[in-house]
Write a protein that holds these residues in place. Structure first.
Motif, PDB file in Angstrom:
ATOM      1  N   THR A 302       0.855  -1.190   0.000  1.00  0.00           N
ATOM      2  CA  THR A 302       0.000   0.000   0.000  1.00  0.00           C
ATOM      3  C   THR A 302       0.892   1.241   0.000  1.00  0.00           C
ATOM      4  N   PRO A 303       0.645   2.190  -0.903  1.00  0.00           N
ATOM      5  CA  PRO A 303       1.505   3.387  -0.974  1.00  0.00           C
ATOM      6  C   PRO A 303       1.564   4.121   0.361  1.00  0.00           C
ATOM      7  N   ALA A 304       2.716   4.704   0.637  1.00  0.00           N
ATOM      8  CA  ALA A 304       2.912   5.424   1.896  1.00  0.00           C
ATOM      9  C   ALA A 304       1.895   6.543   2.074  1.00  0.00           C
ATOM     10  N   CYS A 305       1.550   7.218   0.982  1.00  0.00           N
ATOM     11  CA  CYS A 305       0.578   8.312   1.075  1.00  0.00           C
ATOM     12  C   CYS A 305      -0.790   7.813   1.496  1.00  0.00           C
ATOM     13  N   VAL A 306      -1.155   6.595   1.077  1.00  0.00           N
ATOM     14  CA  VAL A 306      -2.439   6.005   1.469  1.00  0.00           C
ATOM     15  C   VAL A 306      -2.406   5.627   2.942  1.00  0.00           C
ATOM     16  N   TYR A 428      -6.904   1.523  18.761  1.00  0.00           N
ATOM     17  CA  TYR A 428      -5.569   2.100  18.694  1.00  0.00           C
ATOM     18  C   TYR A 428      -4.938   1.703  17.375  1.00  0.00           C
ATOM     19  N   GLN A 429      -3.927   2.444  16.994  1.00  0.00           N
ATOM     20  CA  GLN A 429      -3.237   2.168  15.735  1.00  0.00           C
ATOM     21  C   GLN A 429      -1.990   1.344  16.017  1.00  0.00           C
ATOM     22  N   ALA A 430      -1.911   0.197  15.374  1.00  0.00           N
ATOM     23  CA  ALA A 430      -0.747  -0.674  15.554  1.00  0.00           C
ATOM     24  C   ALA A 430       0.373  -0.237  14.623  1.00  0.00           C
ATOM     25  N   LYS A 431       1.597  -0.394  15.091  1.00  0.00           N
ATOM     26  CA  LYS A 431       2.752  -0.048  14.267  1.00  0.00           C
ATOM     27  C   LYS A 431       2.978  -1.130  13.230  1.00  0.00           C
ATOM     28  N   GLU A 432       3.234  -0.703  12.012  1.00  0.00           N
ATOM     29  CA  GLU A 432       3.400  -1.663  10.907  1.00  0.00           C
ATOM     30  C   GLU A 432       4.852  -1.686  10.456  1.00  0.00           C
ATOM     31  N   ASP A 433       5.347  -2.892  10.292  1.00  0.00           N
ATOM     32  CA  ASP A 433       6.708  -3.050   9.770  1.00  0.00           C
ATOM     33  C   ASP A 433       6.667  -2.993   8.249  1.00  0.00           C
ATOM     34  N   SER A 434       7.627  -2.316   7.662  1.00  0.00           N
ATOM     35  CA  SER A 434       7.700  -2.216   6.211  1.00  0.00           C
ATOM     36  C   SER A 434       9.148  -2.364   5.785  1.00  0.00           C
ATOM     37  N   THR A 435       9.345  -2.838   4.564  1.00  0.00           N
ATOM     38  CA  THR A 435      10.683  -3.023   4.021  1.00  0.00           C
ATOM     39  C   THR A 435      10.902  -2.056   2.866  1.00  0.00           C
ATOM     40  N   PRO A 436      12.145  -1.732   2.548  1.00  0.00           N
ATOM     41  CA  PRO A 436      12.414  -0.849   1.407  1.00  0.00           C
ATOM     42  C   PRO A 436      11.823  -1.392   0.105  1.00  0.00           C
ATOM     43  N   GLU A 437      11.847  -2.716  -0.052  1.00  0.00           N
ATOM     44  CA  GLU A 437      11.303  -3.308  -1.276  1.00  0.00           C
ATOM     45  C   GLU A 437       9.806  -3.036  -1.396  1.00  0.00           C
ATOM     46  N   ASN A 438       9.070  -3.206  -0.281  1.00  0.00           N
ATOM     47  CA  ASN A 438       7.637  -2.960  -0.313  1.00  0.00           C
ATOM     48  C   ASN A 438       7.332  -1.482  -0.518  1.00  0.00           C
TER      49      ASN A 438
END
Length: 593
Positions: A302-306, A428-438
């Motif tokens: 999902t795009p960072a802006c979204v 509450y908002q959970a923290k999401e892990d993301s990778t540079p590839e994603n």
């Protein structure tokens, strides 16, 4: 193998197939006379033509650019059951194709895949019927086939070069007689044998349909009893709703229905989380519309802006909205990949989000006589998991027939009952892990989406104008709207193609319905004989689309100036048309995904 039928002039049995809005019902009306147009997925019509008994089966259509895998299961089953609606089997299949809409490779593949439901031998019983031949503008149908390219040429040849043109505005009976004569010729070539479906496949579909119907009845009864046990709730003066779902899930349409607003005409996706205020029967409604995640790509893409806007949506909804409506279109499949993407996308709000969530099925008008419970059961485990994850809370919105507002009142009543059980809970908002590839994939997909949005806009414009007299420099571009996917893997290319197919479908439907009242929508959906209404809609389509282009490009030369009597002629003059300005160059990217 089917038995030969007697040589006498036998009853003629025909199944009419085609994409949505391809003129199937109108063709039957012209042959048998106008009939009952109440929404149905299958309907058998009978009549006489020249003293001969004719039985025609009207079928549910598929979206013209959808792969078979994206067509809802109940539609596939209804298509397969159509052959049993005219026992012992149809002599012919009529495949309707509109002449005023470009026919490309996606459309060809959609037809091939959907007709595969009947088996390979369907092609020797099929005739292509080109609808609205009056838009050929002096060209022969052979010239039209050639100009459309290899995709349409393949289809005609696959049907043994059997085709005809049927102008639905022409009430002359010789059209029907000529078409029936062509069917008779095909029957003789087929040694007077009717089409016979594979017996085991047909029995399997019939058994599955029976099981689905029984389970749907149980689900409906259980839900009704559960609602009754919850009893009445106290009235509320204010309700806050957060809309979530994948892109093109009709969240914005649902928001407009809730707030009793007309549908907009913009083809672009929702880009930011915004609160919209309205009132229904004394209740203040605050609805937060949000950008959607992908339907076919993992949540991590999902795009960072979204993601940023989704995180912003909770503060807009005061952290604890009374309800989260998860929009799921009822006209398409919900497979395991959608279940996983939806689950992962909802995780950013925490596990307890499901206690506040209700599934809102959009596009309910396309279910016709299929109940939402039958759709849930026919889709199987993934969709049933989602509904049960939401505590078996679901609602259906009819996007066309808004009626007296009862569907909104029923929704609000369900929200009140759900909120009464969760009033002490805060999300509450959970923290999401993301990778540079994603992150890179999300960025690339977002850019591709924006580029393809311009291409789809151009195709809509050209579809509107194809019935018009175009200036010499405006030729029809029949290329597929998907651009710039060279940086994606083959798997991702296919996934993006499916995303764009949905985007294109939703964009065109929005323009189609933009100027329709509820009654007009019903007429145009089921009775294309109302050509004056359709032509008026196309005229407004073109004017509004040009206005949108002018706004987006800030150039007054984007407008088309129309003259002439629209009800009697589509020969309109155009000035200042610059088709080249519609092109958006595809950005070159060095990264590979």
């Amino acid at each position: 193998m089917a038995e030969k039928e007697p040589c006498k002039q036998h009853e003629l049995r025909v199944v009419v197939l085609g994409a949505k809005r391809s003129g199937k019902t109108s063709l039957i009306d012209r042959i048998l006379g106008s009939g009952d147009h109440s929404p149905r997925t299958l309907q058998t019509r009978q009549g006489e033509v020249g003293g001969r008994a004719v039985v025609m089966v009207d079928t549910v259509g598929w979206w013209r650019n959808f792969m078979l895998v994206d067509t809802a299961e109940f539609i596939k089953q209804k298509l397969q059951l159509s052959v049993s609606m005219c026992p012992p089997g149809p002599h012919a299949f009529l495949l309707t194709v509109m002449t005023d809409i470009p026919f490309n490779e996606d459309n060809r593949r959609a037809i091939e895949e959907h007709l595969s439901l009947f088996g390979e031998n369907i092609w020797q019983h099929t005739i292509v019927v080109f609808i609205r031949g009056g838009t050929l503008e002096g060209k022969t149908v052979e010239e039209h086939i050639k100009s459309e390219g290899e995709a349409l040429k393949w289809l005609v040849e696959k049907c043994g070069n059997r085709y005809c043109v049927f102008e639905i505005r022409n009430s002359e009976n010789d059209q029907a007689s000529k078409l029936l004569g062509q069917i008779d010729t095909m029957i003789r070539v087929n040694d007077r044998r009717h089409f016979q479906a594979d017996g085991s496949t047909l029995r399997e579909v019939e058994d599955k349909t029976k099981t689905v119907t029984e389970k749907a009845a149980d689900r409906r009864m259980n839900r009704k009893e559960e609602m009754q046990r919850q009893g009445k709730v106290l009235p509320k003066s204010e309700i806050t709703i957060l809309m979530l779902g994948w892109v093109t899930s009709r969240k914005t349409t649902a928001k407009n229905i809730i707030l009793n607003r007309k549908e907009g005409c913009c083809t672009e996706r929702t880009k930011s989380a915004e609160m919209h205020i309205g009132e229904t029967e004394g209740v203040k409604l605050s609805v937060v519309d949000t950008p959607g995640w992908w339907k076919y790509f993992p949540a991590q893409a999902t795009p960072a802006c979204v993601k940023e806007q989704l995180q912003k949506s909770l503060p807009l909804a005061s952290q604890t909205p009374h309800a989260i409506l998860l929009a799921v279109p009822a006209d398409t499949t919900f497979l395991e990949e959608q279940r996983k993407i939806t689950e992962d996308s909802m995780m950013m709000f925490g596990e307890q989000v499901w206690r506040h969530t209700m599934v809102l099925f959009t596009c309910g008008d396309l279910l016709a006589d299929t109940s939402i419970e039958e759709h849930i059961e026919s889709e199987g485990a993934p969709l049933k998991w989602l509904v049960e994850k939401c505590g078996n809370r679901y609602h259906v919105f009819d996007g066309i027939n808004r009626g007296d507002g009862s569907q909104v009142r029923e929704l609000l009543e369900k929200i009140k009952k759900m909120e009464a059980l969760n009033e002490s809970f805060a999300m509450y908002q959970a923290k999401e892990d993301s990778t540079p590839e994603n992150e890179t994939l999300g960025k690339v997909l977002h850019e591709l989406w924006e580029e393809n949005n311009v291409m789809i806009a151009k195709e809509i414009e050209m579809s509107c104008k194809k019935s018009l007299t175009l200036p010499p420099n405006c030729s029809n571009n029949n290329e597929n709207p998907v651009v710039g996917t060279c940086d994606l893997s083959e798997e991702y290319k296919l996934a993006f193609k499916r995303e764009i197919a949905r985007q294109e479908t939703v964009a065109k439907e929005r323009f189609w319905r933009m100027y329709l009242s509820d009654d007009d929508s019903k007429t145009c959906e089921h009775d294309l004989q109302a050509e004056e209404k359709i032509e008026g809609i196309r005229y407004n389509w073109t004017r509004e689309w040009c206005r949108q282009l002018a706004i987006r490009t800030e150039g007054p030369d984007r407008y088309f100036q129309h003259t002439g009597d629209i009800e009697t002629s589509w020969s309109c003059q155009h000035h200042g048309v610059k088709m080249g300005a519609l092109e958006t160059p595809v950005k070159k990217r060095k990264m590979s995904v």
